[in-house]
Design an enzyme around this catalytic site. Structure first.
Site, short mmCIF file in Angstrom:
data_model
loop_
_atom_site.label_atom_id
_atom_site.label_comp_id
_atom_site.label_asym_id
_atom_site.label_seq_id
_atom_site.Cartn_x
_atom_site.Cartn_y
_atom_site.Cartn_z
N HIS A 1 0.84 -1.20 0.00
CA HIS A 1 0.00 0.00 0.00
C HIS A 1 0.87 1.26 0.00
O HIS A 1 0.66 2.17 -0.81
CB HIS A 1 -0.92 -0.01 1.22
CG HIS A 1 -1.71 1.24 1.42
ND1 HIS A 1 -2.99 1.40 0.96
CD2 HIS A 1 -1.38 2.42 2.04
CE1 HIS A 1 -3.44 2.62 1.27
NE2 HIS A 1 -2.47 3.25 1.93
N GLU A 2 1.85 1.30 0.90
CA GLU A 2 2.69 2.49 1.00
C GLU A 2 3.54 2.68 -0.26
O GLU A 2 3.73 3.81 -0.72
CB GLU A 2 3.58 2.41 2.25
CG GLU A 2 2.82 2.34 3.57
CD GLU A 2 1.84 3.49 3.79
OE1 GLU A 2 2.09 4.60 3.27
OE2 GLU A 2 0.81 3.28 4.46
N HIS B 1 1.72 4.50 -2.93
CA HIS B 1 1.77 5.97 -2.88
C HIS B 1 3.00 6.49 -3.62
O HIS B 1 2.92 7.48 -4.35
CB HIS B 1 1.78 6.45 -1.43
CG HIS B 1 0.49 6.26 -0.70
ND1 HIS B 1 -0.73 6.59 -1.25
CD2 HIS B 1 0.24 5.78 0.55
CE1 HIS B 1 -1.69 6.34 -0.37
NE2 HIS B 1 -1.13 5.83 0.73
N ASP C 1 -4.89 7.46 -1.69
CA ASP C 1 -5.76 6.61 -0.87
C ASP C 1 -7.15 6.56 -1.49
O ASP C 1 -7.67 7.58 -1.99
CB ASP C 1 -5.86 7.17 0.55
CG ASP C 1 -4.64 6.85 1.40
OD1 ASP C 1 -4.16 5.69 1.34
OD2 ASP C 1 -4.15 7.75 2.10
#
Length: 213
Positions: A141-142, A145, A151
């Site tokens: 997920h990170e 980014h 998000d």
């Protein structure tokens, strides 16, 4: 006397006939050495384009990451990089320095400070793992980014970028088809997209804490 002259002239006549004979065609019946293409029905080396119906290959952008200060999360960061490498084609993540993005560990919530597309800092916060969130999902997920994804707090486990809005029990660490497509689009060609600087904090109340648009 005439016979003698004829015999003396015979070699020159033979040589002239040889020179006047047509040479065999270079293309007629040529059998190629293994791997050599003929003009008709040419084959190409793997990865090369033919003149007719040429195809272009997008340049893959390589991003280096440094997880040497990610403490207990170092292995999971390597695993998350492999998830992305298996999911997208226009960008590849490799461990190394000088790094495009750095991964750290601390006791807060996971978060990412992206300075531009492919660059920034990730904090693998222990607050999330202590509450039961899956480390590999957090890591992918990170990195999402860093790769230009925002998000998307849909609450769906199938959406990687839904983050902590999905149930704590969610262990999906793979980007969805839409997320994969968005990353490939971000890194397609020379005009890189989705690279604005931003800070993303992945905590359950992040939506409430976010400033109004």
């Amino acid at each position: 006397m005439r016979l003698s002259r004829f015999l003396r002239a015979l070699p020159a006549l033979v040589l002239g006939l040889v020179l006047l004979s047509p040479a065999p065609s270079a293309h007629a019946g040529v059998s190629g050495v293994s791997g050599v293409s003929t003009v008709s029905g040419a084959s190409t080396v793997s990865g090369a384009s033919t003149v007719s119906g040429a195809s272009t290959v997008s340049a893959v952008r390589v991003l280096r990451y440094d997880a040497s200060r990610a403490a207990e999360f170092r292995t999971v960061i390597d695993q998350a990089a492999q998830v992305w490498n298996a999911s997208v084609t226009n960008v590849r993540l490799v461990a190394g320095t000088p790094a495009d993005f750095t991964v750290l560990a601390d006791n807060g919530w996971p978060r990412t400070s992206r300075t531009s597309l492919g660059r920034g800092t990730i904090w693998m916060g222990r607050e999330a793992t202590s509450e039961g969130y899956y480390p590999l999902r957090i890591a992918t997920h990170e990195i999402g980014h860093i790769l230009g994804l925002p998000d998307r707090r849909t609450g769906l486990c199938s959406d990687l970028m839904s983050g902590s809005s999905a149930p704590v029990s969610c262990t999906n660490a793979n980007p969805s088809a839409a997320e994969r497509s968005a990353v490939n689009a971000n890194f397609a060609g020379s005009a890189l997209l989705g690279g604005s600087a931003a800070l993303f904090v992945d905590r359950p109340d992040a939506a409430r804490l976010a400033p109004a648009a």
